[in-house]
Scaffold this active site. Structure first.
Site, PDB file in Angstrom:
ATOM      1  N   ASP A 262     -10.264   3.409  -3.308  1.00 25.06           N
ATOM      2  CA  ASP A 262     -10.969   2.215  -2.820  1.00 25.06           C
ATOM      3  C   ASP A 262     -12.385   2.096  -3.396  1.00 25.06           C
ATOM      4  O   ASP A 262     -13.063   3.084  -3.651  1.00 25.06           O
ATOM      5  CB  ASP A 262     -11.058   2.252  -1.294  1.00 25.06           C
ATOM      6  CG  ASP A 262      -9.700   2.001  -0.665  1.00 25.06           C
ATOM      7  OD1 ASP A 262      -8.710   1.870  -1.401  1.00 25.06           O
ATOM      8  OD2 ASP A 262      -9.640   1.940   0.572  1.00 25.06           O
TER       9      ASP A 262
ATOM     10  N   ASP B 216       0.824  -1.214   0.000  1.00 21.65           N
ATOM     11  CA  ASP B 216       0.000   0.000   0.000  1.00 21.65           C
ATOM     12  C   ASP B 216       0.861   1.269   0.000  1.00 21.65           C
ATOM     13  O   ASP B 216       2.096   1.203  -0.003  1.00 21.65           O
ATOM     14  CB  ASP B 216      -0.935  -0.067   1.224  1.00 21.65           C
ATOM     15  CG  ASP B 216      -2.303   0.521   0.951  1.00 21.65           C
ATOM     16  OD1 ASP B 216      -2.427   1.345   0.038  1.00 21.65           O
ATOM     17  OD2 ASP B 216      -3.254   0.169   1.679  1.00 21.65           O
TER      18      ASP B 216
END
Ligand code: GLA
Length: 404
Positions: free
Chosen positions: A206, A151
């Site tokens: 997301d 990430d």
């Protein structure tokens, strides 16, 4: 002393020479990876019992047999680093240890994935890998990890190409083939530089389980199915065997309607995105299971040509997406973006399909195909005009096979 200096020099050279040759592990994602990830449904609430149950469910539901392979633990599995800097799993939530969990998952014929972050902290505030890349990669390899999602939180002033290359090299040096899934949300256009670094890269922020919404999350937004689809514009040329545009983990079974879920799954499959389920596999409805294990739709995603579908016709609320398949076959997806069901008329012979990027072409006046509906099981031929019912927020997907 001299002996010692020589040994250190040899060691350093070995390390540097090896690093200089570092590359990404090839052949790990010749077709888009398929699996499950904890984040969309469980957030930080992860523990070893749940992960084991998810592996059991992946087998029991037929998902493993349909092609799903990876059980991926997202954020929050972490404990503290030990006195030498090695990351440890949370002893509270993973008391048997990550190695034992990997052994369990492997014993089911599946693979285990884990999550870290290129910054000092993960997005949920756990220890990131920055400054510990080689140690972390070594730890994952020792544990028997097969997949790393990496990430991009807490990365102020970090160069993305450098950071992702560093972790790629660390994984390679650790010696265990680990699929490397880049997750920097498309912020730095990874499609332009990540082909030789990772096996996939997130193209967007997301996902959120809705059809066309933008969900504000303070300084950023998460997105529904259609906004994510629209953000893939112009990215198809970057995808192919071993390096995929990742549209995020799926929300099938997480609250959208049956037809929305069916469309979501079809879109991800057609656009050759990794198929990573994000629902609770232990408690899914029959419909959700049928969507996730639709082998005909999965076969489009896993087609060995690895060509991401192209938007062929944009007819307002109705779009036609086309994916060239191995063996001269084609997939046609009719997408109804609107709130109303409709019946769509389509004359195959009216348009010539031409994909200059990948060199595929079809003229239905010259070539005849039989088609099969992959959701509703009807059949037909391109010699006749098509009249097809499209549910609201829904799709129909046809597979075309040449008539010899
Ligand atoms: C980011 C990622 C998500 C998830 C969370 C975990 O938001 O994009 O997919 O991994 O972090 O904290």
């Amino acid at each position: 002393m001299k002996n010692m200096v020589t040994k250190i020099t040899v060691l350093l050279c070995a390390l540097l020479c090896f690093t200089a040759n570092a590359k990404k592990f090839e052949n790990l994602a010749l077709t888009p990876q398929m699996g499950w990830n904890s984040w969309n449904n469980f957030d930080c609430d992860v523990n070893e019992d749940m992960i084991k149950e998810m592996a059991d469910a992946m087998v029991a539901t037929g998902m493993r047999d349909a092609g799903y392979q990876y059980i991926n633990i997202d954020d929050c599995w972490h404990g503290e680093r030990d006195e030498n800097g090695f990351i440890q799993e949370s002893k509270e939530h993973f008391p048997s240890g990550m190695k034992a969990l990997a052994d369990y998952v492997h014993s089911k014929g599946l693979k285990l994935g884990i999550y870290s972050d290129a910054g000092t902290k993960t997005c949920a505030g756990r220890a990131g890998s920055r400054g510990y890349e080689y140690q972390d990669a070594l730890t994952y390899a020792r544990w028997g990890i097969d997949y790393l999602k990496y990430d991009w939180c807490a990365t102020e002033n970090v160069n993305p190409i450098g950071a992702y290359t560093l972790m790629r090299d660390a994984l390679y040096s650790a010696g265990r083939p680990i699929l490397f899934s880049i997750c920097e949300w498309g912020d730095n256009k990874p499609w332009e530089w990540a082909k030789d670094i990772g096996h996939s890269w997130r193209t967007t922020g997301d996902i959120y389980p809705c059809w066309s919404c933008e969900k504000k999350q303070g300084s950023w937004s998460s997105w529904g199915v259609l906004p994510i689809l629209d953000m893939q514009n112009k990215l198809r040329k970057y995808a192919g065997p071993g390096h995929w545009n990742d549209m995020d983990m799926m929300e099938v079974g997480n609250g959208m309607s049956y037809h929305e879920d069916r469309a979501h799954f079809s879109i991800w499959a057609m656009l050759a995105s990794p198929l990573i389920a994000g629902n609770d596999l232990r408690n899914m409805s029959k419909q959700t299971r049928e969507i996730l294990t639709n082998k005909d739709i999965i076969a489009l995603n896993q087609d060995k040509l690895g060509i991401q579908a192209m938007k062929f016709i944009d007819d307002g609320d109705i779009e036609i997406w086309v994916k060239a398949l191995d063996g001269g076959e084609w997939a046609f997806m009719f997408l109804n973006r609107s709130d109303n069901k409709t019946t769509y008329n389509y004359d195959w012979q009216f348009n010539i399909y031409k994909d200059d990027l990948f060199g595929h072409y079809v003229d239905f006046n010259k070539n005849k195909f039989n088609w099969r509906n992959l959701w509703e099981k009807g059949t037909g031929t391109t010699a006749k005009k098509l009249k097809i019912d499209l549910p609201a927020h829904g799709v129909q997907v046809l597979r075309l096979t040449p008539v010899k």
